[in-house]
Enzyme design. Structure first.
Site, short mmCIF file in Angstrom:
data_model
loop_
_atom_site.label_atom_id
_atom_site.label_comp_id
_atom_site.label_asym_id
_atom_site.label_seq_id
_atom_site.Cartn_x
_atom_site.Cartn_y
_atom_site.Cartn_z
N GLN A 145 0.82 -1.22 0.00
CA GLN A 145 0.00 0.00 0.00
C GLN A 145 0.85 1.27 0.00
O GLN A 145 0.64 2.18 -0.80
CB GLN A 145 -0.93 0.01 1.22
CG GLN A 145 -1.72 1.32 1.33
CD GLN A 145 -2.75 1.31 2.43
OE1 GLN A 145 -3.28 0.28 2.79
NE2 GLN A 145 -3.05 2.48 2.98
N PHE A 146 1.85 1.31 0.87
CA PHE A 146 2.69 2.50 1.01
C PHE A 146 3.41 2.81 -0.30
O PHE A 146 3.48 3.97 -0.74
CB PHE A 146 3.69 2.29 2.16
CG PHE A 146 4.68 3.42 2.33
CD1 PHE A 146 4.24 4.70 2.65
CD2 PHE A 146 6.04 3.19 2.19
CE1 PHE A 146 5.15 5.75 2.81
CE2 PHE A 146 6.96 4.23 2.36
CZ PHE A 146 6.51 5.51 2.67
N GLU A 147 3.95 1.77 -0.95
CA GLU A 147 4.67 1.96 -2.21
C GLU A 147 3.73 2.44 -3.32
O GLU A 147 4.09 3.30 -4.13
CB GLU A 147 5.38 0.66 -2.61
CG GLU A 147 6.55 0.34 -1.69
CD GLU A 147 6.94 -1.13 -1.63
OE1 GLU A 147 8.00 -1.41 -1.04
OE2 GLU A 147 6.18 -1.98 -2.14
N THR A 180 0.13 -6.00 -2.56
CA THR A 180 0.42 -7.23 -1.81
C THR A 180 -0.06 -7.18 -0.37
O THR A 180 -0.31 -8.22 0.24
CB THR A 180 1.93 -7.51 -1.82
OG1 THR A 180 2.62 -6.35 -1.30
CG2 THR A 180 2.41 -7.79 -3.24
N ASP A 221 1.93 -13.88 13.39
CA ASP A 221 2.62 -13.06 14.38
C ASP A 221 4.12 -13.35 14.40
O ASP A 221 4.64 -14.00 15.32
CB ASP A 221 2.00 -13.30 15.77
CG ASP A 221 2.69 -12.45 16.84
OD1 ASP A 221 3.19 -11.37 16.48
OD2 ASP A 221 2.76 -12.87 18.01
N ASP A 229 9.88 -11.35 -1.85
CA ASP A 229 10.62 -11.87 -3.02
C ASP A 229 9.99 -13.16 -3.52
O ASP A 229 9.89 -13.39 -4.73
CB ASP A 229 12.09 -12.10 -2.64
CG ASP A 229 12.71 -10.86 -2.00
OD1 ASP A 229 12.44 -9.75 -2.48
OD2 ASP A 229 13.45 -11.01 -1.01
#
Length: 311
Positions: A145-147, A180, A221, A229
């Site tokens: 999400q961040f990328e 992802t 966890d 990868d």
């Protein structure tokens, strides 16, 4: 028909990350894999100590020149992951452009590794290189999400936002985009994380359609290294088997991940002993032991087609 992959990623002597995470699973599934190791480290950097060497852009060029001089630079796929140097990434871009001239049908699978959970772990100057040069060349993109937010400049707070961001990424180049992992709430509860995918397909009559999917993936966890990868490599393999069926490709990819992680977790907990948190060495992916699951994964996560966003 032989299928050859050029994989430009990191290498570790001990454990599984980068090329070590991608090569064995791809070979098990019948791909020929040529590896260029962007770094050679003793182990991944989550251990207390690591030592090793970093491949420079010039050294990368020398390796590619050797392949080219022997006229063995015909690839069906190229796979790239973590890179933290702009000149190295620029050289990778040059190589991909040349390989696409050699084989116009070459598929570039790109994991744009830049950061997670709101923080970049590569230099910020890599972002414009990814945005302007790398992503436009990619056929299949696997950001978290961040990328995806970094690449598009848009925040994801809802499923609609995620679909919009994937469409913006399509406009930048890639026909297939898989987010992802996201911070979106899962309908199955907080023990699951949400992943989404989108694929643009051109039908034989020339009309374009898209398939959007969503998956709820069980959380684990523990901190694993090399899973991203493995994910990109498996998505390469399963989209090759199911080129116009992102739903099936993602189900098989995520199911491989699930089996490998589950086996790794069981082993790590057993070795660590009751009540103790496993060490990075104990949490190395149980890749060889998962050979049968990689070859023929029992599907344990079902992807849902987002009908309102697919057309």
């Amino acid at each position: 028909m032989e299928c050859r992959v050029l994989s430009v990623q990191s290498h570790v002597v001990r454990g599984y990350v980068g090329n070590k995470s991608a090569t064995f699973p791809l070979q098990v599934l019948g791909f020929e894999v040529d590896s260029i190791n962007s770094v050679q480290f003793s182990n991944h950097t989550g251990y207390a100590h690591w030592k090793g060497q970093v491949l420079t852009a010039e050294e990368l060029n020398v390796l590619y020149e050797g392949i080219k001089l022997n006229k063995v630079n015909h690839y069906d796929y190229i796979l790239t992951g973590y890179s933290r140097d702009t000149s190295f990434l620029g050289t990778v871009v040059d190589i991909i452009q040349e390989l696409k001239k050699v084989n116009p049908n070459l598929v570039y699978v790109c994991d744009p590794v830049m950061g997670d959970h709101g923080a970049m772990y590569v230099p910020e100057k890599l972002l414009p290189v990814y945005k302007d040069k790398v992503v436009p060349l990619a056929n299949l993109l696997t950001p978290n999400q961040f990328e995806a937010e970094l690449l598009t400049g848009r925040k994801i707070n809802t499923e609609e936002d995620a679909v919009e961001v994937m469409d913006l990424l399509h406009k930048m180049g890639p026909e297939t985009v898989v987010l992802t992992s996201t911070d979106l709430p899962s309908k199955l509860g907080d023990q699951f994380l949400v992943a989404l995918g989108s694929q643009k397909i051109v039908k034989p009559d020339g009309t374009k359609i898209s398939q959007k999917i969503c998956m709820d993936i069980p959380k684990v966890d523990a901190v694993f290294v090399g899973t991203g990868d493995l994910f990109a490599a498996m998505l390469l393999a399963w989209t090759h088997q199911h080129p116009k069926d992102l739903k099936t490709a993602c189900e098989k990819t995520v199911s491989v991940m699930h089996h490998v992680i589950k086996r790794t977790m069981a082993y790590a907990n057993e070795i660590a002993g009751p009540g103790k948190r496993p060490s990075p060495a104990q949490l190395e992916l149980r890749m060889v032991q998962s050979k049968a699951d990689i070859e023929n994964p029992a599907v344990v996560v079902e992807a849902k087609v987002l009908k309102k966003f697919s057309n």
